[in-house]
Design a protein around this motif. Structure first.
Motif, short mmCIF file in Angstrom:
data_model
loop_
_atom_site.label_atom_id
_atom_site.label_comp_id
_atom_site.label_asym_id
_atom_site.label_seq_id
_atom_site.Cartn_x
_atom_site.Cartn_y
_atom_site.Cartn_z
N GLU A 51 0.85 -1.09 0.00
CA GLU A 51 -0.01 0.19 0.14
C GLU A 51 0.99 1.26 0.04
O GLU A 51 0.68 2.44 -0.66
N ALA A 52 1.90 1.36 0.70
CA ALA A 52 2.83 2.34 0.72
C ALA A 52 3.56 2.44 -0.63
O ALA A 52 3.90 3.49 -0.90
N GLN A 53 3.66 1.57 -1.31
CA GLN A 53 4.47 1.54 -2.54
C GLN A 53 3.65 2.41 -3.72
O GLN A 53 4.09 2.94 -4.51
N ARG A 54 2.18 2.25 -3.65
CA ARG A 54 1.42 2.77 -4.51
C ARG A 54 1.53 4.33 -4.71
O ARG A 54 1.74 4.57 -5.98
N PRO A 55 1.65 5.17 -3.79
CA PRO A 55 1.84 6.53 -4.01
C PRO A 55 3.25 6.70 -4.69
O PRO A 55 3.45 7.70 -5.70
N ILE A 56 4.12 5.88 -4.25
CA ILE A 56 5.66 6.21 -4.82
C ILE A 56 5.35 5.77 -6.43
O ILE A 56 6.01 6.56 -7.22
N LEU A 58 3.00 6.13 -8.41
CA LEU A 58 2.15 7.47 -8.97
C LEU A 58 2.93 8.36 -9.13
O LEU A 58 3.07 8.89 -10.19
N ILE A 59 3.89 8.84 -8.34
CA ILE A 59 4.72 9.89 -8.39
C ILE A 59 5.78 9.61 -9.34
O ILE A 59 6.20 10.51 -10.22
N ASP A 60 6.30 8.35 -9.51
CA ASP A 60 7.25 8.11 -10.42
C ASP A 60 6.41 8.27 -11.75
O ASP A 60 7.16 8.78 -12.99
N TRP A 61 5.37 7.89 -11.90
CA TRP A 61 4.54 7.96 -13.26
C TRP A 61 4.42 9.30 -13.76
O TRP A 61 4.69 9.82 -14.68
N ALA A 62 4.00 10.10 -12.82
CA ALA A 62 4.02 11.54 -12.98
C ALA A 62 5.43 12.26 -13.34
O ALA A 62 5.38 13.02 -14.46
N ILE A 63 6.58 11.92 -12.85
CA ILE A 63 7.73 12.37 -13.07
C ILE A 63 8.16 11.99 -14.59
O ILE A 63 8.66 12.63 -15.38
N HIS A 64 7.90 10.81 -14.78
CA HIS A 64 8.39 10.07 -15.99
C HIS A 64 7.44 10.82 -17.10
O HIS A 64 7.69 10.97 -18.32
N SER A 65 5.99 10.93 -17.09
CA SER A 65 5.28 11.75 -17.73
C SER A 65 5.69 13.30 -18.18
O SER A 65 5.83 13.62 -19.36
N LEU A 66 6.18 13.74 -17.29
CA LEU A 66 6.62 15.09 -17.39
C LEU A 66 7.90 15.13 -18.01
O LEU A 66 8.00 16.32 -18.82
N GLU A 67 8.97 14.33 -17.96
CA GLU A 67 9.76 14.16 -18.29
C GLU A 67 9.96 14.08 -19.92
O GLU A 67 10.72 14.64 -20.73
N ARG A 68 8.86 13.14 -20.29
CA ARG A 68 8.80 12.73 -21.76
C ARG A 68 7.69 14.04 -22.43
O ARG A 68 7.81 14.05 -23.63
#
Length: 69
Positions: A51-56, A58-68
């Motif tokens: 459960e703690a991993q899920r927000p991490i 999501l943040i990784d996905w957001a960072i990846h999306s912004l970098e792309r």
């Protein structure tokens, strides 16, 4: 190997109410129900990091999306 069940229950995060319930079941010889309580707590402990991993993630996905972008 003998273990101090009270200490084990406390160290693994059982609430006082759960410990009391476990002790009552143990006193009544209801081993299967004691095992069920232990398994339930085990599942809670296993689920916590997931459960703690899920927000991490999501943040990784957001960072990846912004970098792309």
């Amino acid at each position: 190997m003998e273990c101090d069940m009270q200490a084990l229950l406390e160290q693994t995060g059982f609430a006082e109410k759960q410990i009391t319930r476990y002790r009552q079941l143990e006193k009544e010889g209801r081993t299967k129900e004691c095992i069920r309580l232990l398994r339930c707590r085990r599942c809670e402990l296993v689920d916590a990091p997931h459960e703690a991993q899920r927000p991490i993630d999501l943040i990784d996905w957001a960072i990846h999306s912004l970098e792309r972008a």
